[in-house]
Design a protein around this motif. Sequence first.
Motif, PDB file in Angstrom:
ATOM      1  N   ARG A  84       0.847  -1.194   0.000  1.00 10.29           N
ATOM      2  CA  ARG A  84       0.000   0.000   0.000  1.00 10.29           C
ATOM      3  C   ARG A  84       0.888   1.251   0.000  1.00 10.29           C
ATOM      4  NH1 ARG A  84      -2.124  -1.141   6.128  1.00 10.29           N
ATOM      5  NH2 ARG A  84      -0.371  -0.228   7.268  1.00 10.29           N
ATOM      6  N   PRO A  85       0.364   2.359  -0.537  1.00 12.10           N
ATOM      7  CA  PRO A  85       1.163   3.604  -0.556  1.00 12.10           C
ATOM      8  C   PRO A  85       1.451   4.078   0.866  1.00 12.10           C
ATOM      9  CG  PRO A  85      -0.759   3.750  -1.999  1.00 12.10           C
ATOM     10  CD  PRO A  85      -0.945   2.519  -1.168  1.00 12.10           C
ATOM     11  N   ALA A  94       4.517   5.476  -3.735  1.00 11.10           N
ATOM     12  CA  ALA A  94       3.672   4.413  -4.277  1.00 11.10           C
ATOM     13  C   ALA A  94       4.105   3.067  -3.715  1.00 11.10           C
ATOM     14  CB  ALA A  94       3.768   4.408  -5.797  1.00 11.10           C
ATOM     15  N   ASP A  95       3.151   2.136  -3.650  1.00 11.51           N
ATOM     16  CA  ASP A  95       3.485   0.826  -3.100  1.00 11.51           C
ATOM     17  C   ASP A  95       4.314   0.022  -4.097  1.00 11.51           C
ATOM     18  OD1 ASP A  95       1.586  -1.723  -4.152  1.00 11.51           O
ATOM     19  OD2 ASP A  95       0.902   0.283  -4.704  1.00 11.51           O
ATOM     20  N   PHE A  96       4.889  -1.061  -3.636  1.00  9.83           N
ATOM     21  CA  PHE A  96       5.751  -1.903  -4.468  1.00  9.83           C
ATOM     22  C   PHE A  96       4.958  -2.891  -5.313  1.00  9.83           C
ATOM     23  CE2 PHE A  96       8.165  -5.928  -4.885  1.00  9.83           C
ATOM     24  CZ  PHE A  96       9.227  -5.467  -5.660  1.00  9.83           C
ATOM     25  N   LEU A 132      13.216   1.698   0.216  1.00  8.89           N
ATOM     26  CA  LEU A 132      13.038   2.728  -0.799  1.00  8.89           C
ATOM     27  C   LEU A 132      13.519   2.228  -2.150  1.00  8.89           C
ATOM     28  CD1 LEU A 132      12.282   5.809  -0.963  1.00  8.89           C
ATOM     29  CD2 LEU A 132      14.721   6.267  -0.674  1.00  8.89           C
ATOM     30  N   TYR A 133      12.862   2.667  -3.210  1.00 10.42           N
ATOM     31  CA  TYR A 133      13.356   2.447  -4.572  1.00 10.42           C
ATOM     32  C   TYR A 133      13.516   3.791  -5.250  1.00 10.42           C
ATOM     33  CZ  TYR A 133      13.430   1.416  -9.549  1.00 10.42           C
ATOM     34  OH  TYR A 133      13.772   1.369 -10.874  1.00 10.42           O
ATOM     35  N   LYS A 134      14.714   4.020  -5.824  1.00 14.15           N
ATOM     36  CA  LYS A 134      14.977   5.266  -6.534  1.00 14.15           C
ATOM     37  C   LYS A 134      15.695   4.995  -7.864  1.00 14.15           C
ATOM     38  CE  LYS A 134      18.038   7.905  -7.114  1.00 14.15           C
ATOM     39  NZ  LYS A 134      17.663   8.191  -8.530  1.00 14.15           N
ATOM     40  N   VAL A 152      21.696  11.083  -8.956  1.00 15.29           N
ATOM     41  CA  VAL A 152      20.965  11.990  -9.833  1.00 15.29           C
ATOM     42  C   VAL A 152      19.698  11.294 -10.339  1.00 15.29           C
ATOM     43  CG1 VAL A 152      23.037  13.247 -10.531  1.00 15.29           C
ATOM     44  CG2 VAL A 152      22.304  11.271 -11.861  1.00 15.29           C
ATOM     45  N   ASP A 153      18.796  12.073 -10.910  1.00 10.07           N
ATOM     46  CA  ASP A 153      17.515  11.635 -11.449  1.00 10.07           C
ATOM     47  C   ASP A 153      16.552  11.282 -10.315  1.00 10.07           C
ATOM     48  OD1 ASP A 153      16.388  10.467 -14.404  1.00 10.07           O
ATOM     49  OD2 ASP A 153      15.363   9.803 -12.604  1.00 10.07           O
ATOM     50  N   PHE A 154      15.433  11.996 -10.275  1.00  6.39           N
ATOM     51  CA  PHE A 154      14.496  11.870  -9.161  1.00  6.39           C
ATOM     52  C   PHE A 154      13.073  11.599  -9.625  1.00  6.39           C
ATOM     53  CE2 PHE A 154      17.972  14.795  -8.385  1.00  6.39           C
ATOM     54  CZ  PHE A 154      18.631  14.128  -7.359  1.00  6.39           C
ATOM     55  N   ASP A 155      12.963  11.027 -10.834  1.00  6.64           N
ATOM     56  CA  ASP A 155      11.633  10.799 -11.404  1.00  6.64           C
ATOM     57  C   ASP A 155      10.846   9.753 -10.623  1.00  6.64           C
ATOM     58  OD1 ASP A 155      12.661  12.520 -13.232  1.00  6.64           O
ATOM     59  OD2 ASP A 155      12.564  11.166 -14.943  1.00  6.64           O
ATOM     60  N   ASP A 156      11.501   8.650 -10.279  1.00  2.59           N
ATOM     61  CA  ASP A 156      10.805   7.509  -9.671  1.00  2.59           C
ATOM     62  C   ASP A 156      11.195   7.361  -8.210  1.00  2.59           C
ATOM     63  OD1 ASP A 156       9.553   6.675 -12.108  1.00  2.59           O
ATOM     64  OD2 ASP A 156      11.485   5.886 -12.747  1.00  2.59           O
ATOM     65  N   LEU A 157      10.181   7.248  -7.372  1.00  6.31           N
ATOM     66  CA  LEU A 157      10.412   7.008  -5.951  1.00  6.31           C
ATOM     67  C   LEU A 157       9.232   6.192  -5.444  1.00  6.31           C
ATOM     68  CD1 LEU A 157      12.725   7.974  -4.095  1.00  6.31           C
ATOM     69  CD2 LEU A 157      11.184   9.724  -3.219  1.00  6.31           C
ATOM     70  N   THR A 158       9.495   4.966  -5.028  1.00  8.43           N
ATOM     71  CA  THR A 158       8.443   4.093  -4.519  1.00  8.43           C
ATOM     72  C   THR A 158       8.987   3.311  -3.331  1.00  8.43           C
ATOM     73  OG1 THR A 158       8.934   2.051  -5.750  1.00  8.43           O
ATOM     74  CG2 THR A 158       7.673   3.753  -6.921  1.00  8.43           C
ATOM     75  N   LEU A 159       8.110   2.590  -2.691  1.00 11.07           N
ATOM     76  CA  LEU A 159       8.539   1.606  -1.708  1.00 11.07           C
ATOM     77  C   LEU A 159       9.096   0.390  -2.433  1.00 11.07           C
ATOM     78  CD1 LEU A 159       5.457   1.726   0.684  1.00 11.07           C
ATOM     79  CD2 LEU A 159       7.669   2.852   1.040  1.00 11.07           C
ATOM     80  N   ALA A 160       9.953  -0.347  -1.760  1.00 13.29           N
ATOM     81  CA  ALA A 160      10.531  -1.575  -2.321  1.00 13.29           C
ATOM     82  C   ALA A 160      11.160  -2.373  -1.190  1.00 13.29           C
ATOM     83  CB  ALA A 160      11.573  -1.256  -3.384  1.00 13.29           C
TER      84      ALA A 160
END
Length: 244
Positions: A84-85, A94-96, A132-134, A152-160
């Motif tokens: 879950r988020p 966002a959730d994994f 965290l996933y980045k 660098v690059d910060f487009d994607d950030l989710t749980l993992a």
Amino acid sequence: MTIFVKRYATPATLRAAQTHHAWLVGLNADVRLPRLLDRFSDGLAFEAMPGDIPGPVRMPIVAAAIGRLHTAAAPRLRDSRLDRPHDVGACELADFIHTRRHRLHDTARTHHIPITAVDRVLEAASTLPASLYKDSNLRNFLITDTDGVAIVDFDDLTLAPYGYDLAKLVVSMAMTHGPLDTNVIAMALDAYNSALGQVRCTPEDLAIWAELNWLLTTPYTGRNGYHQHWPSLRPWPHPLTRRL
């Protein structure tokens, strides 16, 4: 000062990247992050950081930086679940499970991997501690002369799960450079775990997370520097077929 401008297709993706960057800066992790200098209608201007994209021999250095980032994020993720988020105040991660399930199913079918094997992994993952996933592909790191590892690059950030980011680094290195030295992979895993402290990623888990990362990365084979085919490079038995 030299700047780097990253363009975004929509205002929503721009806002997300800006929020992700601010949240990561607020973690005060022992990693280098470029300063955000300006915002435009379709882009963000960051300081341009001198450095080199790491090659395979630098994996342990990068792995330690990933571990330090995950350690810094841990207090903010204490009550989170991978299915879950999770609201961290500045943004919602966002959730994994649900953000990846359909894409994993699609590519698993293409590569004749049973959907049941993927679902068993995801079901098991839902009970694991959340990290965290980045998007830890090798091109999102720089080795600098003065600051060590820069992210660098910060487009994607989710749980993992713990180790998932490290697995992405391994897969992206192999798909870019070819066969990897298994001793270097082991050193990278040790460096990552040492930076984590009490939480650990096992070699078995790393192999499973690498397989999921490959399934999500394989559509880009032949693009973005991914010229190698993971199944011919995999340094361990196929972990999903072992779970049938």
